[in-house]
Design an enzyme around this catalytic site. Sequence first.
Site, PDB file in Angstrom:
ATOM      1  CE  LYS A  83      -2.486   2.885   5.680  1.00 38.85           C
ATOM      2  NZ  LYS A  83      -2.997   4.214   5.261  1.00 38.85           N
ATOM      3  CB  SER A 158      -4.160   3.394   1.856  1.00 38.14           C
ATOM      4  OG  SER A 158      -3.708   4.422   2.722  1.00 38.14           O
ATOM      5  CB  SER A 182      -5.569   6.873   3.160  1.00 35.98           C
ATOM      6  OG  SER A 182      -5.265   6.793   1.792  1.00 35.98           O
TER       7      SER A 182
END
Length: 476
Positions: A83, A158, A182
Amino acid sequence: MTQIHDLTMVEQAAAIRARDLSPVELTDHYLDRIERLDAQVGAYVTVTAEAARDQAARAAERVLRCADPVTLPPLHGVPVPIKDLNMVRGVRMMLGSAAFDDLVGFADDTVVVRLREAGTVLLGKTATPEFGLPCYTETDVSPPARTPWDLTRSAGGSSGGAAAAVAAGLAPAAQGSDGGGSIRIPSSVCGLFGIKPTRGRISHGPINPDLFGLATNGPIARTVRDAAALLDAMHGPEPGDLYTAPPLPPGETFAGYAGRDPGRLRIARTITPAVPGAEVHPDCVAAYEKTSVLLEELGHEVVELPVLFGPELVPDFELLWGVMATLTPVDPARGDRLLPLTRWLRERGHAVTGPELLMAQARFQAAMRAAFPVMNGFDAILSPTLAQPPMPVGHFHDAEPAENFHRQTRFTPFCAVYNVSGQPAVNVPLHWNADGLPIGVMLAGRLGGEGTLISLSAQLEAAHPWHDRRPPIWDA
C-alpha cells in the site's frame, strides 16, 4: 481451464516449491494483467515492473539452486503489492497526495522487510486516499479505486487499491492497513477476507509512529488460509514499538489455525451502530441474520451483546481522527495541493489542545475498561461490517468536507470501535445481494485472539464457500 491467477497464494507458493510454476512466469502473468486491466479498477498508483522482474528472476534462480525446496522462504517468488502509505526503499511514495509527487522511499517499513524475508516479489504500490484518511480511494494522483463487482462503485478505503487488485486478479493477496476500518471496509465491498490484527501484532517501524494505537498493517486475500499465511509473514514486534501483542503459543502459526476446528464457541452479536443517525441497510441486516443462523447451524451459541458503546464516544473519535490528519508533515508551500477533506480535517486537528486530546484518550480508556469484562465473555462478536452496500464513485468525494465526513461515519459505524480497543477483527465475505454486490460481515475477537477468528472464519468458508465467486473482469 485454470489460469495462474485462479490459484490461491498458498497454491502458488507450493507450485513454485514443486518447480511446477516459475516466479518469472507468475510475475509476468500479473504484470500483463495489470497492464491490460488496471485502468478499469484503479488498483495501482505505481507499478514496479522492472524491479519485479528482476526479483522474480533471482527467486527463480534460487529455486533451481536449492537442493531442498522446503528450505525456501514460505512465500518465495509470490507477488504481493504494498500500500502506498508504506515506504519502500527506492520506490516513489505519494501517500495519495499531490503534495508528495516527488518523494522516493529512503527506507523499507518493517512490514516490507518482513515480506521481503518471506520471499515475496513487489509488483508495485497500491492506491490509497490522501494520507489514508477517508473510507474511499479517490485522489488527484490516480484514478478512483473501483470494486470489480461493479465498476461504477467505490472499492472503499483506505486500502481500496489493495482490495481492488486482489478482487480483480491483479495480485494473489495484498498488504493493507487499518486505522478505522481500512482493511475491513474494502474487503467487504470487494468480496474478500481481510484481517485487522491485534494492536501491536505487526510493527509500524521504523518511521511511522504508533502513538494512538489505532492503526495496524494486515492482510487482504481471497481465502482465509491465504490471509493467515500472509499474517504469518508480516507479524512480529520491533524494539521501540509502543504496543506488542500476546505472542502465539510455541510452534503455532496463524496458517495452522485455518486448518483447525474452532470447537463450540460462544458468540455475541450486535447490529446497533454507535453513530447517531446511522441506518443499517436491509441487505446488511440480511447478511447479519443469515450469518447468525449459519453460526448456530455449525453448533455455536449465539446471544445478543448488550449495548457497550454509545454516541458519546463518536466526538472523541472524530477529534482523534482530526489530530491524526496532522501527523503527516506537509510543506506549507504545497498546502494548496491537499484535497478539501484533508485540509478540513487538518484544520480541526490543529485546533485541538493537548488537554483535549488527553481527555479524549482517557474517555476511551474508561469506556474500554467497562466494556472488556463483558466482551471477554465471548469468543467472538458478530456485526455487519458496513451499514450500506458499496457506494457509487463520487458519493463521498464530491460532497463538501463536512457532508463528506458525515456520510462516511454513517457508511461505516461498526469498524472503528475495534481500532480503539485494539481487538482483532475480520471481514468475512459470505454474502452477495440481489444486484451481485458483496456484503461482508465482521467478527471481532479477544485481544490476541486472531487464531480463533481464523479457525471460525475457515469453518464458515467451508460451509458457505466464496472462493469461486469472481467478478466479470476476472476472466478477462
